[in-house]
Design a protein around this motif. Structure first.
Motif, PDB file in Angstrom:
ATOM      1  N   GLU A 156     -30.779  -7.079 -16.603  1.00 27.45           N
ATOM      2  CA  GLU A 156     -29.743  -7.030 -17.626  1.00 27.45           C
ATOM      3  C   GLU A 156     -30.032  -6.016 -18.734  1.00 27.45           C
ATOM      4  O   GLU A 156     -29.197  -5.807 -19.600  1.00 27.45           O
ATOM      5  CB  GLU A 156     -29.566  -8.424 -18.259  1.00 27.45           C
ATOM      6  CG  GLU A 156     -29.028  -9.472 -17.304  1.00 27.45           C
ATOM      7  CD  GLU A 156     -27.644  -9.134 -16.784  1.00 27.45           C
ATOM      8  OE1 GLU A 156     -26.881  -8.498 -17.531  1.00 27.45           O
ATOM      9  OE2 GLU A 156     -27.341  -9.479 -15.627  1.00 27.45           O
ATOM     10  N   LYS A 203     -21.924  -4.881  -7.154  1.00 24.81           N
ATOM     11  CA  LYS A 203     -21.533  -4.848  -8.563  1.00 24.81           C
ATOM     12  C   LYS A 203     -20.073  -5.238  -8.776  1.00 24.81           C
ATOM     13  O   LYS A 203     -19.697  -5.680  -9.866  1.00 24.81           O
ATOM     14  CB  LYS A 203     -21.771  -3.444  -9.136  1.00 24.81           C
ATOM     15  CG  LYS A 203     -23.204  -2.950  -9.008  1.00 24.81           C
ATOM     16  CD  LYS A 203     -24.179  -3.879  -9.689  1.00 24.81           C
ATOM     17  CE  LYS A 203     -25.607  -3.368  -9.543  1.00 24.81           C
ATOM     18  NZ  LYS A 203     -26.615  -4.323 -10.096  1.00 24.81           N
ATOM     19  N   TYR A 205     -19.531  -8.768 -10.140  1.00 25.14           N
ATOM     20  CA  TYR A 205     -19.662  -8.944 -11.582  1.00 25.14           C
ATOM     21  C   TYR A 205     -18.439  -8.386 -12.322  1.00 25.14           C
ATOM     22  O   TYR A 205     -17.987  -8.966 -13.312  1.00 25.14           O
ATOM     23  CB  TYR A 205     -20.935  -8.251 -12.077  1.00 25.14           C
ATOM     24  CG  TYR A 205     -22.204  -8.859 -11.560  1.00 25.14           C
ATOM     25  CD1 TYR A 205     -22.695 -10.054 -12.081  1.00 25.14           C
ATOM     26  CD2 TYR A 205     -22.929  -8.248 -10.537  1.00 25.14           C
ATOM     27  CE1 TYR A 205     -23.869 -10.624 -11.614  1.00 25.14           C
ATOM     28  CE2 TYR A 205     -24.103  -8.809 -10.059  1.00 25.14           C
ATOM     29  CZ  TYR A 205     -24.571  -9.997 -10.599  1.00 25.14           C
ATOM     30  OH  TYR A 205     -25.726 -10.557 -10.126  1.00 25.14           O
ATOM     31  N   GLU A 206     -17.920  -7.282 -11.823  1.00 28.08           N
ATOM     32  CA  GLU A 206     -16.734  -6.689 -12.446  1.00 28.08           C
ATOM     33  C   GLU A 206     -15.542  -7.634 -12.338  1.00 28.08           C
ATOM     34  O   GLU A 206     -14.790  -7.816 -13.307  1.00 28.08           O
ATOM     35  CB  GLU A 206     -16.421  -5.350 -11.786  1.00 28.08           C
ATOM     36  CG  GLU A 206     -17.481  -4.284 -12.049  1.00 28.08           C
ATOM     37  CD  GLU A 206     -17.259  -3.032 -11.219  1.00 28.08           C
ATOM     38  OE1 GLU A 206     -16.281  -3.021 -10.440  1.00 28.08           O
ATOM     39  OE2 GLU A 206     -18.065  -2.085 -11.341  1.00 28.08           O
ATOM     40  N   ALA A 237     -15.724 -10.871 -12.041  1.00 24.19           N
ATOM     41  CA  ALA A 237     -16.008 -12.016 -12.905  1.00 24.19           C
ATOM     42  C   ALA A 237     -15.713 -11.689 -14.360  1.00 24.19           C
ATOM     43  O   ALA A 237     -15.171 -12.520 -15.108  1.00 24.19           O
ATOM     44  CB  ALA A 237     -17.466 -12.444 -12.736  1.00 24.19           C
ATOM     45  N   MET A 238     -16.032 -10.464 -14.784  1.00 22.08           N
ATOM     46  CA  MET A 238     -15.749 -10.046 -16.164  1.00 22.08           C
ATOM     47  C   MET A 238     -14.247  -9.990 -16.426  1.00 22.08           C
ATOM     48  O   MET A 238     -13.779 -10.391 -17.498  1.00 22.08           O
ATOM     49  CB  MET A 238     -16.383  -8.675 -16.427  1.00 22.08           C
ATOM     50  CG  MET A 238     -17.906  -8.693 -16.464  1.00 22.08           C
ATOM     51  SD  MET A 238     -18.630  -7.043 -16.597  1.00 22.08           S
ATOM     52  CE  MET A 238     -17.990  -6.545 -18.181  1.00 22.08           C
ATOM     53  N   LYS A 255     -21.869 -13.741 -19.524  1.00 21.10           N
ATOM     54  CA  LYS A 255     -23.083 -13.350 -18.826  1.00 21.10           C
ATOM     55  C   LYS A 255     -23.767 -14.543 -18.165  1.00 21.10           C
ATOM     56  O   LYS A 255     -24.214 -14.456 -17.017  1.00 21.10           O
ATOM     57  CB  LYS A 255     -24.027 -12.670 -19.816  1.00 21.10           C
ATOM     58  CG  LYS A 255     -25.163 -11.921 -19.158  1.00 21.10           C
ATOM     59  CD  LYS A 255     -24.675 -10.812 -18.240  1.00 21.10           C
ATOM     60  CE  LYS A 255     -24.107  -9.639 -18.977  1.00 21.10           C
ATOM     61  NZ  LYS A 255     -23.766  -8.520 -18.052  1.00 21.10           N
ATOM     62  N   GLN A 274     -21.850 -15.571 -15.104  1.00 21.45           N
ATOM     63  CA  GLN A 274     -22.092 -14.642 -14.006  1.00 21.45           C
ATOM     64  C   GLN A 274     -23.427 -14.946 -13.319  1.00 21.45           C
ATOM     65  O   GLN A 274     -23.525 -14.926 -12.091  1.00 21.45           O
ATOM     66  CB  GLN A 274     -22.092 -13.204 -14.529  1.00 21.45           C
ATOM     67  CG  GLN A 274     -20.747 -12.737 -15.057  1.00 21.45           C
ATOM     68  CD  GLN A 274     -20.833 -11.357 -15.676  1.00 21.45           C
ATOM     69  OE1 GLN A 274     -21.617 -10.518 -15.248  1.00 21.45           O
ATOM     70  NE2 GLN A 274     -20.036 -11.121 -16.713  1.00 21.45           N
ATOM     71  N   ILE A 275     -24.438 -15.221 -14.135  1.00 19.96           N
ATOM     72  CA  ILE A 275     -25.752 -15.549 -13.568  1.00 19.96           C
ATOM     73  C   ILE A 275     -25.679 -16.850 -12.767  1.00 19.96           C
ATOM     74  O   ILE A 275     -26.218 -16.940 -11.652  1.00 19.96           O
ATOM     75  CB  ILE A 275     -26.797 -15.664 -14.692  1.00 19.96           C
ATOM     76  CG1 ILE A 275     -27.031 -14.299 -15.336  1.00 19.96           C
ATOM     77  CG2 ILE A 275     -28.108 -16.233 -14.157  1.00 19.96           C
ATOM     78  CD1 ILE A 275     -27.887 -14.332 -16.578  1.00 19.96           C
ATOM     79  N   ILE A 309     -22.928 -16.196  -9.651  1.00 21.87           N
ATOM     80  CA  ILE A 309     -23.079 -15.053  -8.749  1.00 21.87           C
ATOM     81  C   ILE A 309     -24.545 -14.784  -8.424  1.00 21.87           C
ATOM     82  O   ILE A 309     -24.955 -14.820  -7.258  1.00 21.87           O
ATOM     83  CB  ILE A 309     -22.432 -13.785  -9.364  1.00 21.87           C
ATOM     84  CG1 ILE A 309     -20.944 -13.997  -9.589  1.00 21.87           C
ATOM     85  CG2 ILE A 309     -22.660 -12.579  -8.443  1.00 21.87           C
ATOM     86  CD1 ILE A 309     -20.253 -12.825 -10.286  1.00 21.87           C
ATOM     87  N   THR A 310     -25.341 -14.542  -9.476  1.00 21.04           N
ATOM     88  CA  THR A 310     -26.732 -14.132  -9.255  1.00 21.04           C
ATOM     89  C   THR A 310     -27.553 -15.205  -8.556  1.00 21.04           C
ATOM     90  O   THR A 310     -28.173 -14.945  -7.511  1.00 21.04           O
ATOM     91  CB  THR A 310     -27.397 -13.758 -10.592  1.00 21.04           C
ATOM     92  OG1 THR A 310     -26.601 -12.778 -11.267  1.00 21.04           O
ATOM     93  CG2 THR A 310     -28.791 -13.204 -10.348  1.00 21.04           C
TER      94      THR A 310
END
Length: 310
Positions: A106, A196, A199-200, A202-203, A209, A212-213, A216-217
């Motif tokens: 990050e 990526k 994440y886009e 999700a934003m 953040k 997202q973690i 997704i992560t």
């Protein structure tokens, strides 16, 4: 059709040729030495005729070499220490490595992230002998940094190498300091491989953040986390000899909290010279580790086949 068949054969030979160095390494350094496990069941005595003659002429003793680990008064202590330390290493190492990998991923400034990553990775390459002296510079009763700090605040100095209650924490901290950077690189590489666009998207949906973690992560990291944990469980009966021997400086006062299977076998080998005993200990650790990996993998397959090793 014939041309395609020939191309497939040539392609297979090329792939086999690429695999050959690794296959030979495993053959000579992993599989052929397994013949030597027969020493675990013999009273090994050296013969001038060579290694194989020594094995052949040595006396069969059956399970006597294994009794060294199970009939001694220290059997419970060394087994407890080995299992508990490794359990803590696996748990804390997993959590902190994943957290550190996420933090590094990050960091917006990638050059700065590489500096941090290199700094964390460096301790992994240090010998345990160097780490042991590094720890001694902090813990020395006469000129150690920690005792100087305690003296500055008016506290009495502590003889760290005689006080057992501090060493479970010290050993865990030293292990994490040395191994955390290396373990986090594995998870960082997995994070870098995540698409990526996820994440886009999700934003765009308004995910923060932490969301997202969480969504997704971590789910996409779960397969590699499972595999790394399974491999670590397979070595739960192995202890890092350098950590438990060099860092406490082989202090007899600390044996009840620093003695593990590997250090106990080494000390027994120095005092008795029985190679068969040390071979029996290694075989015991390998068999237990194999059973644990198979069992853990079976349990994982019941819940998620894609995350299992095989």
């Amino acid at each position: 059709m014939i041309g395609g068949f020939i191309r497939n054969i040539i392609k297979d030979k090329v792939m086999l040729l690429m695999v050959l160095p690794g296959a030979l390494w495993f053959l000579f350094f992993s599989y052929l030495p397994m013949v030597g496990t027969v020493i675990a069941f013999k009273e090994y005595r050296y013969s001038r005729e060579g290694f194989w003659a020594s094995i052949f002429h040595s006396k069969w003793v059956g399970w006597d070499n294994f009794k060294f680990l199970f009939t001694t008064n220290d059997a419970y202590i060394i087994t407890r220490n080995t299992l508990l330390y490794n359990a803590v290493f696996i748990l804390l190492g997993l959590v902190l490595s994943v957290v550190m990998a996420i933090v590094l991923a990050e960091i917006a400034n990638k050059k700065l992230a590489k500096v941090y990553q290199t700094g964390m990775f460096l301790p992994y390459f240090l010998s345990w002998v160097v780490v042991g002296y590094f720890a001694f510079s902090f813990l020395s009763s006469e000129s150690g940094v920690l005792n100087q700090i305690l003296g500055y605040f008016g506290a009495e100095p502590i003889n760290w190498y005689s006080e057992k209650k501090y060493w479970p924490v010290i050993l865990v901290l030293v292990y994490l300091w040395k191994a955390l950077g290396y373990n986090s690189v594995v998870y960082l590489a997995a994070i870098m491989g995540i698409d990526k666009s996820l994440y886009e998207a999700a934003m765009i949906d308004g995910a923060g953040k932490f969301q997202q973690i969480k969504n997704i992560t971590l789910p996409l990291l779960s397969p590699i986390i499972t595999i790394m944990t399974l491999l670590a469980i397979g070595k739960i009966f192995y202890a890092d000899f350098g950590l438990f021997y060099q860092v406490p400086r082989n202090s007899g006062t600390l044996y009840s909290v620093t003695n593990v299977i590997d250090t106990y076998v080494y000390q027994g080998l120095k005092s008795t010279g029985e190679i068969g005993m040390s071979t029996a200990a290694g075989l015991y650790q390998s068999v237990v580790g194999f059973v644990l990996v198979i069992t853990s993998n079976y349990i994982v397959r019941k819940f998620n086949k894609d995350s299992a090793l095989f």
